[in-house]
Design an enzyme around this catalytic site. Structure first.
Site, PDB file in Angstrom:
ATOM      1  N   GLY A   9     -10.533  65.918  27.748  1.00  0.00           N
ATOM      2  CA  GLY A   9      -9.621  65.018  28.470  1.00  0.00           C
ATOM      3  C   GLY A   9     -10.358  63.795  29.156  1.00  0.00           C
ATOM      4  N   PRO A  13     -12.823  54.299  27.672  1.00  0.00           N
ATOM      5  CA  PRO A  13     -12.723  52.855  27.394  1.00  0.00           C
ATOM      6  C   PRO A  13     -12.727  52.689  25.824  1.00  0.00           C
ATOM      7  CG  PRO A  13     -14.098  53.213  29.308  1.00  0.00           C
ATOM      8  CD  PRO A  13     -14.239  54.606  28.731  1.00  0.00           C
ATOM      9  N   ALA A  14     -11.719  52.134  25.311  1.00  0.00           N
ATOM     10  CA  ALA A  14     -11.680  52.002  24.002  1.00  0.00           C
ATOM     11  C   ALA A  14     -12.454  50.711  23.442  1.00  0.00           C
ATOM     12  CB  ALA A  14     -10.391  51.866  23.303  1.00  0.00           C
ATOM     13  N   GLY A  16     -15.284  48.025  24.009  1.00  0.00           N
ATOM     14  CA  GLY A  16     -16.659  47.871  24.699  1.00  0.00           C
ATOM     15  C   GLY A  16     -17.526  46.911  24.168  1.00  0.00           C
ATOM     16  N   LEU A  17     -18.752  46.455  24.795  1.00  0.00           N
ATOM     17  CA  LEU A  17     -19.531  45.510  24.175  1.00  0.00           C
ATOM     18  C   LEU A  17     -20.821  46.181  23.559  1.00  0.00           C
ATOM     19  CD1 LEU A  17     -20.664  42.228  24.665  1.00  0.00           C
ATOM     20  CD2 LEU A  17     -22.076  43.278  26.349  1.00  0.00           C
ATOM     21  N   GLY A  18     -20.796  45.851  21.977  1.00  0.00           N
ATOM     22  CA  GLY A  18     -21.847  46.156  21.383  1.00  0.00           C
ATOM     23  C   GLY A  18     -23.189  45.323  21.683  1.00  0.00           C
ATOM     24  N   ASP A  43     -22.379  49.570  25.115  1.00  0.00           N
ATOM     25  CA  ASP A  43     -22.795  50.261  24.102  1.00  0.00           C
ATOM     26  C   ASP A  43     -24.545  50.085  23.790  1.00  0.00           C
ATOM     27  OD1 ASP A  43     -22.322  52.414  21.636  1.00  0.00           O
ATOM     28  OD2 ASP A  43     -23.487  50.743  20.932  1.00  0.00           O
ATOM     29  N   HIS A 110     -28.285  59.025  17.047  1.00  0.00           N
ATOM     30  CA  HIS A 110     -28.026  57.701  16.365  1.00  0.00           C
ATOM     31  C   HIS A 110     -27.802  57.945  14.554  1.00  0.00           C
ATOM     32  CE1 HIS A 110     -28.998  53.276  16.909  1.00  0.00           C
ATOM     33  NE2 HIS A 110     -27.952  53.391  15.987  1.00  0.00           N
TER      34      HIS A 110
END
Ligand code: A2P
Length: 316
Positions: A9, A13-14, A16-18, A43, A110
């Site tokens: 739940g 946030p869908a 983001g910054l790579g 990220d 990773h």
């Protein structure tokens, strides 16, 4: 802003910054700029060799009042040489120290690939451990202990097939919250998306713009640039938007998280604006139809001579 829900739940946030391939000297500004504009998800990864600058951007944005820590989602990742169960917590603590944060929101394994401690990148087969020598199940079990330390809120994986997600989930009894994989219209992975939805695992799309900035050594000569695709261009034209914005909107329309990388202020803003772009069902279907199961990040670097991995076994 688009928000997904993790299996317990927790809102995720869908957009983001790579930060893969973001130069250390540029990424501080990029993160600072992005958070000032309204990005709420960053990220990172140990192997990007820029965690200190990413963290500085985050800390200064918080100090400036652009964002509160609790409103921000920070992901980072365990590198392959820290897979031994006894090393996993140290991997997280090293990243936290570099980022200058008390906790991250998500810590990912990773790659399903283990290397001896101290080997950042393998240069021979001896730099890769056989899966039996350091099983992903054991690494995952160690990762599942981390939320109790308060140093990460969630744990997940990256570059995992559905069968590897099942293997670790069945062995340990804890399902990864997130699987971060390469997703864009040329590598849409509809089977993986369906399988993860069924299991309640959220997918994050990396290289959503086709990773046009990656090094030449990772490119094929005949590579087709996703940002130049004519279907993508036509849809962009219909909305008065850019191809990159269409690709971001497509990722969000499929219910995945998406982390386009940019260090350019204009493109950082442009990518955020794509969260407002709504594609029609026909446009989403036209983009779905571009799938050619073509990865830009093939994983061949783990499959050098003498490696226990093959490209087939890596993605199986
Ligand atoms: P830059 O950092 O100079 O903006 P991906 O997220 O698929 O890995 O793609 C990242 C690459 O795409 C980087 O080279 C980045 O360059 C570029 N890029 C990021 N945003 C855009 C955009 N809106 N339009 C075109 N290229 C972009």
């Amino acid at each position: 802003m688009h928000t997904l829900s993790l299996q317990d739940g927790t809102p995720f946030p869908a957009f983001g910054l790579g930060t893969w391939l973001s130069k250390p000297e540029q990424v501080y500004r990029a993160v600072r700029e992005a958070l000032a504009l309204g990005y709420r998800h960053v990220d990172a990864a140990w192997i990007y060799f820029n965690e200190e600058e990413v963290g500085r951007g985050i800390r200064e944005a918080i100090a400036a009042g652009d964002v509160q820590r609790e409103d921000l989602w920070v992901t980072t990742k365990l590198w392959n040489d820290m897979h031994a169960p006894g090393d996993v917590q140290e991997g997280l603590e090293t990243s936290l120290r570099q980022l200058g944060l008390d906790y991250v929101d998500l810590y990912l394994m990773h790659w399903p690939v283990a290397q001896p401690k101290g080997v950042a990148r393998p240069s021979s087969g001896a730099d890769l451990l056989a899966p039996e020598a350091c099983p992903i199940e054991a690494t995952w079990e160690a990762m599942t202990k981390l939320p109790a330390t308060g140093k990460t809120r969630q744990v997940g994986v990256s570059n995992f097939s559905a069968s590897k997600v099942d293997a670790v989930a069945n062995a340990v009894g804890v399902t990864p919250a997130v699987n971060q994989v390469e997703l864009h219209p040329y590598n849409a992975q509809p089977g993986l998306l369906a399988a993860m939805k069924e299991r309640g695992v959220v997918l994050t799309a990396y290289s959503p713009l086709g990773s046009s900035g990656r090094p030449d050594t990772m490119r094929r000569d005949d590579e087709v640039r996703l940002l130049d695709d004519s279907t993508v261009a036509d849809i962009a034209g219909a909305h008065g938007s850019t191809p990159a914005q269409v690709l971001i909107a497509w990722a969000l329309a499929r219910g995945t998280a998406v982390i386009p990388k940019s260090t350019n202020p204009e493109r950082i803003a442009q990518n955020l604006a794509a969260t407002k772009l709504e594609l029609t069902a026909e446009q989403v279907a036209a983009l779905d139809a571009l799938d050619r199961a073509e990865r830009y990040v093939t994983g061949e670097f783990w499959c050098i001579e003498g490696s226990p991995h093959t490209v087939e076994s890596l993605w199986a």
